[in-house]
Design a protein around this motif. Structure first.
Motif, PDB file in Angstrom:
ATOM      1  N   GLY A  32       0.802  -1.218   0.000  1.00  0.00           N
ATOM      2  CA  GLY A  32       0.000   0.000   0.000  1.00  0.00           C
ATOM      3  C   GLY A  32       0.828   1.257   0.000  1.00  0.00           C
ATOM      4  O   GLY A  32       1.768   1.404  -0.782  1.00  0.00           O
ATOM      5  N   SER A  33       0.500   2.156   0.927  1.00  0.00           N
ATOM      6  CA  SER A  33       1.080   3.502   0.893  1.00  0.00           C
ATOM      7  C   SER A  33       2.564   3.519   1.225  1.00  0.00           C
ATOM      8  O   SER A  33       3.292   4.400   0.776  1.00  0.00           O
ATOM      9  CB  SER A  33       0.323   4.409   1.852  1.00  0.00           C
ATOM     10  N   GLY A  34       3.016   2.607   2.024  1.00  0.00           N
ATOM     11  CA  GLY A  34       4.450   2.508   2.273  1.00  0.00           C
ATOM     12  C   GLY A  34       5.023   3.576   3.192  1.00  0.00           C
ATOM     13  O   GLY A  34       6.206   3.924   3.066  1.00  0.00           O
ATOM     14  N   SER A  35       4.242   4.072   4.135  1.00  0.00           N
ATOM     15  CA  SER A  35       4.809   5.091   5.031  1.00  0.00           C
ATOM     16  C   SER A  35       5.845   4.490   5.980  1.00  0.00           C
ATOM     17  O   SER A  35       6.805   5.168   6.365  1.00  0.00           O
ATOM     18  CB  SER A  35       3.712   5.817   5.812  1.00  0.00           C
ATOM     19  N   ASN A  36       5.682   3.238   6.339  1.00  0.00           N
ATOM     20  CA  ASN A  36       6.727   2.584   7.141  1.00  0.00           C
ATOM     21  C   ASN A  36       7.999   2.403   6.320  1.00  0.00           C
ATOM     22  O   ASN A  36       9.106   2.608   6.819  1.00  0.00           O
ATOM     23  CB  ASN A  36       6.224   1.234   7.666  1.00  0.00           C
ATOM     24  N   LEU A  37       7.830   2.010   5.073  1.00  0.00           N
ATOM     25  CA  LEU A  37       8.987   1.935   4.171  1.00  0.00           C
ATOM     26  C   LEU A  37       9.683   3.288   4.096  1.00  0.00           C
ATOM     27  O   LEU A  37      10.916   3.367   4.173  1.00  0.00           O
ATOM     28  CB  LEU A  37       8.512   1.508   2.776  1.00  0.00           C
ATOM     29  N   ALA A 109       6.165  -4.562   5.630  1.00  0.00           N
ATOM     30  CA  ALA A 109       5.667  -3.285   6.153  1.00  0.00           C
ATOM     31  C   ALA A 109       4.360  -2.968   5.435  1.00  0.00           C
ATOM     32  O   ALA A 109       4.352  -2.296   4.411  1.00  0.00           O
ATOM     33  CB  ALA A 109       6.701  -2.180   5.941  1.00  0.00           C
ATOM     34  N   GLY A 110       3.278  -3.512   5.965  1.00  0.00           N
ATOM     35  CA  GLY A 110       2.001  -3.350   5.286  1.00  0.00           C
ATOM     36  C   GLY A 110       1.875  -4.275   4.095  1.00  0.00           C
ATOM     37  O   GLY A 110       1.155  -3.966   3.136  1.00  0.00           O
ATOM     38  N   THR A 130       5.658  -5.686  10.814  1.00  0.00           N
ATOM     39  CA  THR A 130       5.092  -4.724  11.757  1.00  0.00           C
ATOM     40  C   THR A 130       3.574  -4.760  11.643  1.00  0.00           C
ATOM     41  O   THR A 130       3.017  -4.750  10.540  1.00  0.00           O
ATOM     42  CB  THR A 130       5.650  -3.304  11.539  1.00  0.00           C
ATOM     43  N   HIS A 131       2.932  -4.845  12.809  1.00  0.00           N
ATOM     44  CA  HIS A 131       1.483  -4.999  12.860  1.00  0.00           C
ATOM     45  C   HIS A 131       0.901  -3.922  13.774  1.00  0.00           C
ATOM     46  O   HIS A 131       1.479  -3.608  14.821  1.00  0.00           O
ATOM     47  CB  HIS A 131       1.130  -6.390  13.395  1.00  0.00           C
ATOM     48  N   ASN A 132      -0.266  -3.401  13.388  1.00  0.00           N
ATOM     49  CA  ASN A 132      -0.816  -2.265  14.125  1.00  0.00           C
ATOM     50  C   ASN A 132      -1.755  -2.664  15.270  1.00  0.00           C
ATOM     51  O   ASN A 132      -2.853  -2.122  15.401  1.00  0.00           O
ATOM     52  CB  ASN A 132      -1.505  -1.292  13.169  1.00  0.00           C
ATOM     53  N   LYS A 193       0.184   4.507  13.760  1.00  0.00           N
ATOM     54  CA  LYS A 193       1.193   4.481  12.702  1.00  0.00           C
ATOM     55  C   LYS A 193       2.379   5.378  13.014  1.00  0.00           C
ATOM     56  O   LYS A 193       3.525   5.054  12.694  1.00  0.00           O
ATOM     57  CB  LYS A 193       0.579   4.872  11.351  1.00  0.00           C
ATOM     58  N   GLU A 196       4.349   3.469  15.407  1.00  0.00           N
ATOM     59  CA  GLU A 196       4.831   2.255  14.735  1.00  0.00           C
ATOM     60  C   GLU A 196       6.054   2.546  13.872  1.00  0.00           C
ATOM     61  O   GLU A 196       7.018   1.775  13.863  1.00  0.00           O
ATOM     62  CB  GLU A 196       3.685   1.714  13.867  1.00  0.00           C
TER      63      GLU A 196
END
Ligand code: GRF
Length: 222
Positions: A32-37, A109-110, A130-132, A193, A196
């Motif tokens: 998806g959006s990849g904000s963790n990436l 990551a998502g 990683t899990h929310n 998030k 996270e």
């Protein structure tokens, strides 16, 4: 008389720090959006962080996560489950692509797919997700929604090693955030998030710089 046997104790598995003469190689999987990436990419800009995102993989085309990888100069690849006759074939292709980048650590990551045995065997002890939610509560893809529905007062995120179960592997790190009276799914999701992403960056950096040990369910960094 019936004999009882104590199962042999599994030896702790230690992964040493990545070598000091090159950054650790990260492969990040997204859906998806990849904000963790993006948080990892930003952290990797500092050489002292000790890691580099060498490739970003996905299970679908056209997502922002892939675009983030491309903008950062990482290689990208896509394997869609529906393009393979069998789920095991998809798993083998994903495994081969990830392995070709010789990762020190693989980060989900998502990434909205459960990998199979071939992947887990290839990346045993170095595939993290990683899990929310604060596991073992609220497994699955609706962590914040399920936490709200249950009425918990504390929510959060969990970083863990992936095993054959769904969100069941040994826990590396957890971070808690409050659930506020006026939260809806969006506000709680966003608060989780933010925490996270910080946790992911901190834990991955510490892991590659210091190494880690998995002893049963207990994970130790350093
Ligand atoms: C994260 O909150 C993760 O825990 C969940 O999906 C979200 C992915 O967000 N499984 P992003 O794609 O990194 O922005």
């Amino acid at each position: 008389m019936e004999q009882t046997t104590t199962p042999p104790r599994t030896r702790p598995r230690r992964t040493p720090p990545s070598t000091t003469d090159r950054p650790a190689r990260l492969v990040v999987l997204v859906s998806g959006s990849g904000s963790n990436l993006q948080a990892l990419i930003d952290a990797c800009a500092d050489p002292a962080y000790g890691a580099q995102v060498v490739a970003v993989g996905a299970d679908r085309d056209g997502i922002e996560g892939l675009a983030r990888g491309e903008r950062a100069g990482a290689e990208t690849f896509v394997h869609r489950v529906r393009d393979y006759a069998e789920r095991a074939d998809w798993d083998a292709a994903l495994t081969a692509s990830v392995a070709s980048y010789e990762p020190d650590l693989v980060v989900s990551a998502g990434f909205l797919k459960l990998v199979g045995s071939e992947f887990l065997t290839a990346f045993a002890d170095r595939y993290v997700n990683t899990h929310n939610s604060l596991l073992p509560s609220f497994v699955g893809i609706h962590g914040p929604r399920d936490a709200l529905a249950y009425g918990v007062k504390v929510a959060g995120a969990t970083l863990f090693f992936v095993d054959h179960g769904v969100d069941t592997g040994p826990i590396i790190a957890q971070v808690a955030v409050p659930v506020l009276d006026d939260d809806d799914e969006d506000t709680l999701t966003e608060r989780i998030k933010q925490a996270e992403r910080r946790q992911l960056v901190d834990a991955v950096g510490a892991m590659v710089r210091e190494g880690w040990t998995i002893d049963g369910r207990k994970v130790t960094i350093g």
